[in-house]
Design a protein around this motif. Structure first.
Motif, PDB file in Angstrom:
ATOM      1  N   ASN A 166      70.663  34.867  47.326  1.00 58.04           N
ATOM      2  CA  ASN A 166      70.774  36.261  46.892  1.00 58.04           C
ATOM      3  C   ASN A 166      70.876  36.384  45.368  1.00 58.04           C
ATOM      4  O   ASN A 166      70.955  37.486  44.836  1.00 58.04           O
ATOM      5  CB  ASN A 166      71.985  36.930  47.546  1.00 58.04           C
ATOM      6  N   GLU A 167      70.864  35.229  44.666  1.00 57.82           N
ATOM      7  CA  GLU A 167      71.003  35.257  43.203  1.00 57.82           C
ATOM      8  C   GLU A 167      69.802  34.656  42.481  1.00 57.82           C
ATOM      9  O   GLU A 167      69.519  35.022  41.332  1.00 57.82           O
ATOM     10  CB  GLU A 167      72.277  34.495  42.782  1.00 57.82           C
ATOM     11  N   THR A 168      69.107  33.730  43.139  1.00 60.97           N
ATOM     12  CA  THR A 168      67.996  33.022  42.484  1.00 60.97           C
ATOM     13  C   THR A 168      66.689  33.300  43.218  1.00 60.97           C
ATOM     14  O   THR A 168      66.637  33.187  44.450  1.00 60.97           O
ATOM     15  CB  THR A 168      68.262  31.496  42.479  1.00 60.97           C
ATOM     16  N   PRO A 169      65.617  33.645  42.508  1.00 60.60           N
ATOM     17  CA  PRO A 169      64.319  33.878  43.161  1.00 60.60           C
ATOM     18  C   PRO A 169      63.844  32.636  43.906  1.00 60.60           C
ATOM     19  O   PRO A 169      64.058  31.501  43.447  1.00 60.60           O
ATOM     20  CB  PRO A 169      63.390  34.213  41.998  1.00 60.60           C
ATOM     21  N   MET A 170      63.207  32.844  45.051  1.00 62.08           N
ATOM     22  CA  MET A 170      62.696  31.727  45.842  1.00 62.08           C
ATOM     23  C   MET A 170      61.735  30.865  45.025  1.00 62.08           C
ATOM     24  O   MET A 170      61.726  29.636  45.144  1.00 62.08           O
ATOM     25  CB  MET A 170      62.007  32.258  47.100  1.00 62.08           C
ATOM     26  N   GLN A 218      67.788  40.591  53.869  1.00 59.85           N
ATOM     27  CA  GLN A 218      67.844  40.178  52.471  1.00 59.85           C
ATOM     28  C   GLN A 218      66.636  40.779  51.761  1.00 59.85           C
ATOM     29  O   GLN A 218      65.522  40.271  51.832  1.00 59.85           O
ATOM     30  CB  GLN A 218      67.848  38.647  52.357  1.00 59.85           C
ATOM     31  N   LYS A 219      66.884  41.895  51.088  1.00 60.95           N
ATOM     32  CA  LYS A 219      65.799  42.694  50.516  1.00 60.95           C
ATOM     33  C   LYS A 219      65.016  41.952  49.437  1.00 60.95           C
ATOM     34  O   LYS A 219      63.830  42.185  49.254  1.00 60.95           O
ATOM     35  CB  LYS A 219      66.367  43.997  49.946  1.00 60.95           C
ATOM     36  N   ASP A 220      65.700  41.060  48.711  1.00 60.79           N
ATOM     37  CA  ASP A 220      65.027  40.420  47.583  1.00 60.79           C
ATOM     38  C   ASP A 220      64.220  39.186  47.979  1.00 60.79           C
ATOM     39  O   ASP A 220      63.754  38.442  47.117  1.00 60.79           O
ATOM     40  CB  ASP A 220      66.042  40.061  46.483  1.00 60.79           C
ATOM     41  N   VAL A 221      64.039  38.935  49.277  1.00 63.67           N
ATOM     42  CA  VAL A 221      63.167  37.854  49.747  1.00 63.67           C
ATOM     43  C   VAL A 221      61.981  38.501  50.462  1.00 63.67           C
ATOM     44  O   VAL A 221      62.137  39.130  51.510  1.00 63.67           O
ATOM     45  CB  VAL A 221      63.909  36.888  50.688  1.00 63.67           C
ATOM     46  N   SER A 222      60.797  38.346  49.898  1.00 61.73           N
ATOM     47  CA  SER A 222      59.591  38.986  50.435  1.00 61.73           C
ATOM     48  C   SER A 222      58.880  38.066  51.422  1.00 61.73           C
ATOM     49  O   SER A 222      59.238  36.888  51.581  1.00 61.73           O
ATOM     50  CB  SER A 222      58.644  39.334  49.289  1.00 61.73           C
TER      51      SER A 222
END
Length: 325
Positions: free
Chosen positions: A39-43, A75-79
């Protein structure tokens, strides 16, 4: 090398992670280990690091925590692109990176394609919670390894007051062994805080025994500890329901082991529930449960104040209708 360390027993999970570090000669001081929170670092940044060769060591370790995209949570920030990137990495596998998905909850969504895929492409280390007998044995060994001893009834009382979490038990054992090398029931009473359920069970017994003064004192203590009356009503009803269930199963001929399994009770608590409940009438238990259910409805519909309602319920033990503070 791809792994999933998954479960709820945090101490055992840490031990599994430590074993992997030892196997692949991972030492944090050598800068060959990185921990990322999803939730803090981009994949993309996580995968880029996983694909980068280790510096001056044979292996590097990437630990990925809080992978909500694998769970029943969102988890919204994981596409979708992130998930494809993640799965592509797992399918190819970097031989110099030990890639560890570390999740200390039991909420993977097994319906998700990504979860089904990683079950095939990674080595799962599923850490199960210990049952009472395992906790009993491990706790006794932990105390002995610290050159201390504990009396049997003290160990039973200790485990009844602790959550079934090995990490918390370990921390509490350290505290006890610093206090004394001979742990008695009296030591546990002084050093280990009672769970609210234990106090509520004492209140339940006082209610069933019609001990008005004791009931009021325990109630006041619980309220002083900021316990909500509605929560107490539910817990008292649950305690009475437990007494009822144990008596009913006992009448049907079930033994202690079977009753413990059916009701998920540890042997120590079952022993005292059975002992304390032997003089209570089943019909009286059902009557009190009905009264508490009705009281709960009256409070939630605004017909009576939550504090006053529970106070009046207790006062009826003494045949009074009011309680003046």
């Amino acid at each position: 090398m791809n792994y999933v360390i998954y479960g709820e027993e945090k101490l055992l999970m840490e031990q599994k992670l430590t074993a992997l570090k030892k196997k692949y000669h991972i030492h944090e001081e050598e800068m060959n280990m990185m921990t990322y929170w999803c939730n803090e670092t981009p994949m993309s940044a996580i995968i880029e690091d996983a694909l980068t060769p280790p510096f001056l060591t044979e292996y590097k370790m990437i630990v990925v925590k809080n992978p909500l995209f694998l769970t029943t949570q969102k988890q919204k920030d994981v596409s979708e692109e992130d998930i494809k990137m993640f799965l592509k990495y797992l399918s190819q596998e970097n031989p110099t990176t030990v890639f560890v998905i570390y999740h200390d909850q039991k909420n993977f969504d097994e319906r998700k394609k990504v979860v089904k895929t990683i079950r095939k492409s990674t080595q799962f280390i599923d850490v199960e919670k210990m049952d009472y007998h395992q906790l009993y044995k491990v706790t006794a060994q932990a105390i002995k390894s610290r050159h201390c001893e504990i009396e049997e009834d003290a160990l039973e009382l200790f485990l009844s007051r602790m959550p079934s979490d090995l990490l918390e038990i370990s921390q509490e054992v350290n505290k006890l062994c610093l206090y004394t090398n001979h742990i008695t029931k009296e030591v546990i009473d002084v050093m280990v805080v009672k769970q609210v359920e234990e106090n509520v069970f004492e209140l339940t017994k006082a209610i069933l025994n019609k001990e008005l003064a004791k009931s009021i004192q325990i109630y006041k203590d619980l309220i002083m500890n900021n316990e909500e009356p509605i929560k107490l009503i539910v817990l008292i009803a649950n305690s009475m329901r437990l007494l009822y269930q144990v008596k009913l199963l006992d009448r049907k001929g079930y033994n202690d082991r079977e009753i413990g399994q059916i009701l998920s009770l540890n042997p120590y608590r079952l022993k005292y529930v059975r002992q304390d409940g032997k003089d209570y009438d089943i019909q009286e238990l059902l009557k009190k449960i009905d009264e508490l259910s009705e009281l709960d409805v009256q409070i939630k519909t605004g017909k009576i104040d939550r504090y006053r309602g529970l106070e009046l319920f207790l006062m009826r033990l003494g045949g009074n209708s009011e309680w003046n503070h």
